[in-house]
Scaffold this active site. Sequence first.
Site, PDB file in Angstrom:
ATOM      1  N   GLY B 302      39.517   1.015  26.490  1.00 52.15           N
ATOM      2  CA  GLY B 302      40.289   2.024  26.542  1.00 52.15           C
ATOM      3  C   GLY B 302      39.974   3.348  27.655  1.00 52.15           C
ATOM      4  N   SER B 303      40.344   4.453  27.541  1.00 47.32           N
ATOM      5  CA  SER B 303      40.335   5.543  28.205  1.00 47.32           C
ATOM      6  C   SER B 303      39.142   5.933  28.617  1.00 47.32           C
ATOM      7  CB  SER B 303      41.070   6.764  27.547  1.00 47.32           C
ATOM      8  OG  SER B 303      42.481   6.242  27.075  1.00 47.32           O
ATOM      9  N   THR B 304      37.914   5.630  28.057  1.00 50.57           N
ATOM     10  CA  THR B 304      36.747   6.175  28.383  1.00 50.57           C
ATOM     11  C   THR B 304      36.375   5.176  29.669  1.00 50.57           C
ATOM     12  OG1 THR B 304      35.910   4.151  26.982  1.00 50.57           O
ATOM     13  CG2 THR B 304      35.372   6.269  26.252  1.00 50.57           C
ATOM     14  N   PHE B 305      37.249   4.100  30.236  1.00 49.65           N
ATOM     15  CA  PHE B 305      37.168   3.610  31.566  1.00 49.65           C
ATOM     16  C   PHE B 305      37.769   4.503  32.573  1.00 49.65           C
ATOM     17  CE2 PHE B 305      36.527  -0.597  33.355  1.00 49.65           C
ATOM     18  CZ  PHE B 305      35.538  -1.064  32.208  1.00 49.65           C
ATOM     19  N   LYS B 306      38.462   5.505  32.105  1.00 45.73           N
ATOM     20  CA  LYS B 306      39.098   6.643  33.068  1.00 45.73           C
ATOM     21  C   LYS B 306      37.895   7.240  33.907  1.00 45.73           C
ATOM     22  CE  LYS B 306      43.443   6.924  30.827  1.00 45.73           C
ATOM     23  NZ  LYS B 306      44.155   7.605  29.543  1.00 45.73           N
TER      24      LYS B 306
END
Lengths: 144, 599
Positions: B302-306
């Site tokens: 999820g957004s931790t990949f941002k």
Amino acid sequence: MIRGIAIVWGGLVLALATGLFLLKYEVIALEDDLAALTGAIAADREAIHVLRAEWSYLSEPAYLERLVGSHLDLVPVGPERMTTLAALPFRPVARPDAPAPLAPRVLNPGQVDAIPLPGRKPMTAPRPLATLVTLPLHPSRGRP
Amino acid sequence: MSACLFPPRRRGQFLYPGDEIRDVPGRDPRQAARVALDSPTKAAIEVGRTRLAVTAGVFVIAFLVIAVRLVNLMALSDGRAHETADAALPAAQAVVQRGDVLDRNGVVLATNLPTVNLYADARQVHDPDDTAARLVSVLPDIPFETARARLASGRSFVYLRRNLTPREQDLVNRLGLPGLEFEAAERRVFPQGRLAAHVLGATDVDNRGIAGIERAFDDRLGTDNRPLRLSLDIRVQHAVREVLAEAVDRFQALAGAAMVMDARTGELLALVSLPDYEPERFGAAPSEARFNRATLGVYEMGSTFKLVNTALGLEVGGYRLTDGFDASHPLRMAGFRIKDFHAQGRWLSIPEILVHSSNIGSGKMALSVGGERQKAFLDRLGLLSPVSIELPEAGVPLYPETWRPINTVTISYGHGIAVTPLHLVTATAALVNGGVLRAPTLLRRGSGAPPGGRRVLSVETSDKMRQLMRMVVEEGTGGKADVPGYLVGGKTGTAEKANGGGYRAKALLPSFVAAFPMDAPRYVVLAMLDEPKGLPETHGFATAGWNAAPTAGAIIARVAPLLGVTPRPAIDGPPDGVRLAVAGGGPGLGEGAIGGPPR
């Protein structure tokens, strides 16, 4: 001449035989000691090995925490309780014209982690604050 | 004295040795021989005498050699007495046959203890029924029928029970039954219980490793008796496990994982995967307890990949923090509408994209950089190769074979690619530590210079990433992870769990990856929960900002004092340029930035 030499050799042989005899029994005794010591060392090493495992078992953090919870009032040290010596504030210097009221002193007043501090010594002379200011470990940081 | 021992030589007739018994012709045998000079007899005697002397000399030399050799061997011992003695008595033999496993401070995590096994020589058992009945009376955990059948088997060696305690051994001994024998044995024990279960793994009944470190280093532990020192710190491990267990319990999650890594060296100080198991009862543990979620499980993070995506934009795309993208409308692509969870409906700068966790902005940024370069960047961060860790449980990332634009967009916000949590921690460490990627390790590295890594980012990009991560905690979704004084920075991520072809909206996988202190990051922390439930105090939300972020914050608050990180007064926010970009918006820049990234 011949007899003298024979006597010398005979004496030597006797001395050697006696010496060897004594030596043999001394070696046997020493070997027994060595075996006993080696056995004791092995037993101690095994005991140490087992005790190290037991020490680890008994100092398991969860177990210690249960014990502390039931017998002591300790809690984990939070970041709010950590500081450096340099960050500690000095006591404010009272003005000479204002007789300081001796209010109860706490560190972090008004917060949950307020810590009461020991009370001041009774004012016996007009300069106790000045002596207190010079007390800290780093006198160069003291302000007038 | 000397006169007594060596009386003065008596002068008399000269006799050669052997003359007394020699039969000299013409003489009385009793009479000593008289030899005339220059006679043949004299010559013969001279020859014999010389031969005798030579022979005696040879013997003397031989005996001297023997004597010297004897003195050398016995008194001087030929210099090898110690070697001989050492060989005869092999001192300091190893107590057990398998090496210990220690934590970084020397606490024993796994060790072999000497025990005894009870076996029977069934040929010597007189009455199997009686023997079995008596044996069961002191060892009640052996079923009577089993014991009876084994005692009646007639075999010379049959195990009755392994690993007796000294007390049990004494009780069996007191029975005095013939045919029952003891055999010295060893048993692997894990004194810290389930605390580091997923790191240590487990051993089988013959003390061979079958999981975790025990399996990865099975040969090393079996042959070399020196202890194996791990990078784990058992105090940190306990704090992390306790906080995570509380979170799993409180949010009624199915599972959880948490890690603490030294950002400078790649050493893992704690690695927890819940539910876990007792290493000594590995076989009885359910499979979900045996599953290592931290290193083996692969998840769409999820957004931790941002974080990775932002670093991609800054490092590869060449964007500045003041650049941005229009996130006012959902992104339509390949039949999908990509929306924002925290929709702002306007142009967003790159810091805002991260702070508000904008899927649209992230997708547009990844598209503008390009799929090929995105893939290459992820590969450079090690996110496309199997995680390199000293465990047999190492997960392999899942990512699309063909990297289409829709994949580029979804991967920018952490969907469509599945990696292990350890992948993400390792990559985050590289993002914040100045841009050097170091392989994660469970073995303690020696003191001194950190091991060489691979530079994957410039120092400037790493500086910017640290500022951005701090902003996410100060102003964005990660506010509940903040710990005053420790300058926590991080990123939330709430992934929807994949289910067959689609996603289940109610099944969330929130995670939070953090680093602290952000002015000089020392440690990277990850907390991940599997399907937590919304609670009244979280207003029914089950997203990462409400559960994973406070969990990571609680871990940092517990762990940082243990690790000796001094809290510091907060710095005055990020530099002005960043703050202006956040405040400004700058609608004019938005669309233009997509077409051609500024170099």
